[in-house]
Design an enzyme around this catalytic site. Structure first.
Site, PDB file in Angstrom:
ATOM      1  N   GLU A  97       0.831  -1.335   0.076  1.00 63.71           N
ATOM      2  CA  GLU A  97      -0.012   0.144   0.025  1.00 63.71           C
ATOM      3  C   GLU A  97       0.875   1.182   0.163  1.00 63.71           C
ATOM      4  OE1 GLU A  97      -4.125  -1.589   2.299  1.00 63.71           O
ATOM      5  OE2 GLU A  97      -2.220  -0.911   3.432  1.00 63.71           O
ATOM      6  N   CYS A 110       3.792   8.449   0.586  1.00 55.95           N
ATOM      7  CA  CYS A 110       4.173   7.589   1.682  1.00 55.95           C
ATOM      8  C   CYS A 110       4.425   6.313   0.959  1.00 55.95           C
ATOM      9  CB  CYS A 110       3.386   7.838   2.922  1.00 55.95           C
ATOM     10  SG  CYS A 110       4.074   6.511   3.981  1.00 55.95           S
ATOM     11  N   CYS A 117       7.333  -6.615   6.741  1.00 55.72           N
ATOM     12  CA  CYS A 117       8.576  -5.954   7.545  1.00 55.72           C
ATOM     13  C   CYS A 117       9.174  -7.047   8.374  1.00 55.72           C
ATOM     14  CB  CYS A 117       8.507  -4.660   8.158  1.00 55.72           C
ATOM     15  SG  CYS A 117       9.857  -3.826   8.674  1.00 55.72           S
ATOM     16  N   CYS A 121       8.274  -4.379  15.208  1.00 55.58           N
ATOM     17  CA  CYS A 121       8.231  -3.202  16.004  1.00 55.58           C
ATOM     18  C   CYS A 121       6.448  -3.422  16.888  1.00 55.58           C
ATOM     19  CB  CYS A 121       8.087  -1.933  15.602  1.00 55.58           C
ATOM     20  SG  CYS A 121       9.995  -1.504  14.889  1.00 55.58           S
ATOM     21  N   CYS A 124       3.235  -1.574  15.317  1.00 52.13           N
ATOM     22  CA  CYS A 124       3.150  -1.412  14.020  1.00 52.13           C
ATOM     23  C   CYS A 124       2.385  -2.525  13.232  1.00 52.13           C
ATOM     24  CB  CYS A 124       4.340  -1.019  13.219  1.00 52.13           C
ATOM     25  SG  CYS A 124       4.491  -1.181  11.500  1.00 52.13           S
ATOM     26  N   GLY A 167       7.635  -1.747   5.326  1.00 51.37           N
ATOM     27  CA  GLY A 167       9.127  -2.240   5.158  1.00 51.37           C
ATOM     28  C   GLY A 167      10.172  -1.082   5.687  1.00 51.37           C
ATOM     29  N   SER A 221      13.261   6.740  13.271  1.00 53.20           N
ATOM     30  CA  SER A 221      12.191   6.462  14.344  1.00 53.20           C
ATOM     31  C   SER A 221      12.795   5.941  15.746  1.00 53.20           C
ATOM     32  CB  SER A 221      11.559   5.178  13.783  1.00 53.20           C
ATOM     33  OG  SER A 221      10.872   5.302  12.695  1.00 53.20           O
ATOM     34  N   CYS A 340      -0.084   6.251   9.764  1.00 50.63           N
ATOM     35  CA  CYS A 340       1.007   5.770   9.948  1.00 50.63           C
ATOM     36  C   CYS A 340       1.026   4.446  10.839  1.00 50.63           C
ATOM     37  CB  CYS A 340       2.095   6.561  11.161  1.00 50.63           C
ATOM     38  SG  CYS A 340       2.500   8.165  10.483  1.00 50.63           S
TER      39      CYS A 340
HETATM   40  N1  SAH Z   1      10.833   1.155   8.783  1.00 50.18           N
HETATM   41  C1  SAH Z   1      10.806   2.579   8.748  1.00 50.18           C
HETATM   42  C2  SAH Z   1       9.445   3.117   7.969  1.00 50.18           C
HETATM   43  C3  SAH Z   1       8.143   2.622   8.246  1.00 50.18           C
HETATM   44  S1  SAH Z   1       7.420   3.119   9.505  1.00 50.18           S
HETATM   45  C4  SAH Z   1      10.915   3.324   9.957  1.00 50.18           C
HETATM   46  O1  SAH Z   1      10.664   2.495  11.017  1.00 50.18           O
HETATM   47  O2  SAH Z   1      11.166   4.436  10.091  1.00 50.18           O
HETATM   48  C5  SAH Z   1       7.298   4.956   9.505  1.00 50.18           C
HETATM   49  C6  SAH Z   1       6.998   5.587  10.815  1.00 50.18           C
HETATM   50  O3  SAH Z   1       5.755   5.069  11.361  1.00 50.18           O
HETATM   51  C7  SAH Z   1       7.804   5.314  11.969  1.00 50.18           C
HETATM   52  O4  SAH Z   1       8.297   6.371  12.547  1.00 50.18           O
HETATM   53  C8  SAH Z   1       7.037   4.394  12.839  1.00 50.18           C
HETATM   54  O5  SAH Z   1       7.384   4.475  14.184  1.00 50.18           O
HETATM   55  C9  SAH Z   1       5.713   5.040  12.744  1.00 50.18           C
HETATM   56  N2  SAH Z   1       4.510   4.173  13.245  1.00 50.18           N
HETATM   57  C10 SAH Z   1       4.557   2.887  13.015  1.00 50.18           C
HETATM   58  N3  SAH Z   1       3.164   2.448  13.546  1.00 50.18           N
HETATM   59  C11 SAH Z   1       2.500   3.430  14.087  1.00 50.18           C
HETATM   60  C12 SAH Z   1       1.267   3.346  14.451  1.00 50.18           C
HETATM   61  N4  SAH Z   1       0.380   2.482  14.635  1.00 50.18           N
HETATM   62  N5  SAH Z   1       0.907   4.747  14.792  1.00 50.18           N
HETATM   63  C13 SAH Z   1       1.578   5.706  14.714  1.00 50.18           C
HETATM   64  N6  SAH Z   1       3.080   5.638  13.920  1.00 50.18           N
HETATM   65  C14 SAH Z   1       3.507   4.579  13.835  1.00 50.18           C
END
Ligand code: SAH
Length: 352
Positions: A97, A110, A117, A121, A124, A167, A221, A340
């Site tokens: 997506e 984005c 991935c 985390c 996420c 990813g 992040s 996000c």
């Molecule tokens: N892997 C990369 C890019 C993808 S995540 C990274 O980690 O930066 C992009 C951003 O979204 C990151 O800053 C992550 O911390 C944030 N993110 C992930 N899940 C989220 C959620 N459920 N709510 C808000 N931000 C989130």
């Protein structure tokens, strides 16, 4: 003889030097690669028939042995706030997506760099679905291709691209690098490095190399200012802990006036206390780093919730008081699960 589609060489995703080399094997001049690159990334050509400044013979040759991959998005969803989410079906049946965020004159896409991935985390949705595979440069640049083509039809332009979709871009450096070259090339998307942001969970050994090769913007992040909390949220912290990560962020070369972004997802009761804000200020003090606070976007299967707005503003105010440039990212597209951390194209399952 016409080759089967899958046997044809895909020109999408090739960098300009690669395209030049490829056409050179047919004895074609260097400027032919620039012409083709413009047709693909600036005029959004899907086939060769309409490339009227190429001879009929050359077009015939291209049509017989090459292709420009990438069908339109399989699904387009539009949020009440104007955000759009695109689902792309890849040739092996996987799905990813992308999210288009319109914001006073800017249109930011984005994009995803991997199917799923591997980083797991805890907050996420993509991480919860596991890792499927790396995306190719063709698949990566098809996302801005589709969005830019869609917007060109309305006389609008794609202005920014952020690698913040599905990813970890720094675990797919070869293909992400080719995609960045195409995004930045004046014969490709022609975006300035300021308008292309690579966001990483903190793959320390890859950060500086990429930053030295391409003048793109960097976002990291951070999500916690203490190793115990960060390791809990982001298992990658056990491999590359905060001290090493922040030291590396400080080494990223920056043009004057620019900063590295530290992204910080606020999770109620986990990383949103005044002590957390103070620890974050100490960690970032004196560095050319700005903070982007992201209110947590809930999704099924996640134990976390966002803090109440007062807690989020108190956190922001403490950072500001410590002299750290801080903005709170507006929550966009949540009604279509486009915010996000809500992307889970792969988990949408294969078709058929
Ligand atoms: N892997 C990369 C890019 C993808 S995540 C990274 O980690 O930066 C992009 C951003 O979204 C990151 O800053 C992550 O911390 C944030 N993110 C992930 N899940 C989220 C959620 N459920 N709510 C808000 N931000 C989130």
């Amino acid at each position: 003889m016409m080759n089967g589609v899958a046997d044809r060489t895909d020109l999408k995703g090739m960098t300009l030097p690669e395209l030049t080399e490829f056409l050179g094997r047919w004895g074609k001049e260097r400027f032919r690669a620039r012409q083709l690159s413009r047709w693909i990334y600036q005029r959004f050509a899907d086939d060769f028939a309409g490339m009227t400044d190429l001879s009929k013979e050359f077009r015939g040759l291209l049509a017989a042995s090459c292709r420009i991959s990438g069908p339109p998005a399989e699904r387009v969803e539009t949020s009440a706030d104007g955000t759009e989410k695109y689902l792309f079906r890849l040739e092996d049946g996987e799905a990813v997506e992308s999210v288009l965020i319109p914001d006073d004159g800017r249109r930011t896409l984005c994009i995803s760099s991997q199917v799923g991935c591997a980083l797991e985390c805890g907050f996420c949705a993509t991480g919860a679905g596991g890792f499927r595979r790396n995306m190719t440069s063709a698949e990566i640049v098809h996302q801005p291709f589709f969005a830019a083509k869609r917007f060109a039809g309305r006389g609008e332009r794609l202005s920014n691209v952020v690698f913040m979709g599905m990813g970890e871009p720094l675990l797919n450096v070869p293909e992400v690098s080719r995609a960045i070259e195409i995004l930045l090339s004046q014969f490709g998307f022609g975006l300035s490095g300021k308008r292309v942001t690579v966001s990483t969970a903190g793959i320390v050994p890859e950060m500086l190399q990429l930053a030295q090769r391409y003048p793109v913007s960097f976002a990291v992040s951070i999500n916690a200012a203490r190793d115990d909390i960060r390791s809990l949220l982001m298992p990658i912290n056990r491999k590359y802990p905060l001290r090493e990560l922040v030291a590396e962020m400080k080494r990223i070369p920056l043009q004057s006036g620019r900063k590295v972004t530290a992204e910080y997802v606020l999770l109620a009761g986990v990383n949103d206390s005044p002590e957390d804000a103070r620890a974050l200020s100490r960690l970032l003090r004196g560095a050319r780093i700005k903070v982007n606070l992201i209110p947590f976007n809930p999704h099924e299967g996640s134990p976390y919730i966002p803090p109440p707005p007062e807690t989020a503003s108190r956190f922001r105010d403490l950072l500001l008081a410590a002299g750290i440039q801080t903005i709170t990212r507006e929550r966009r597209g949540a009604d279509i699960r486009a915010a996000c951390g809500q992307l889970r194209g792969a988990a949408a399952g294969k078709r058929g």
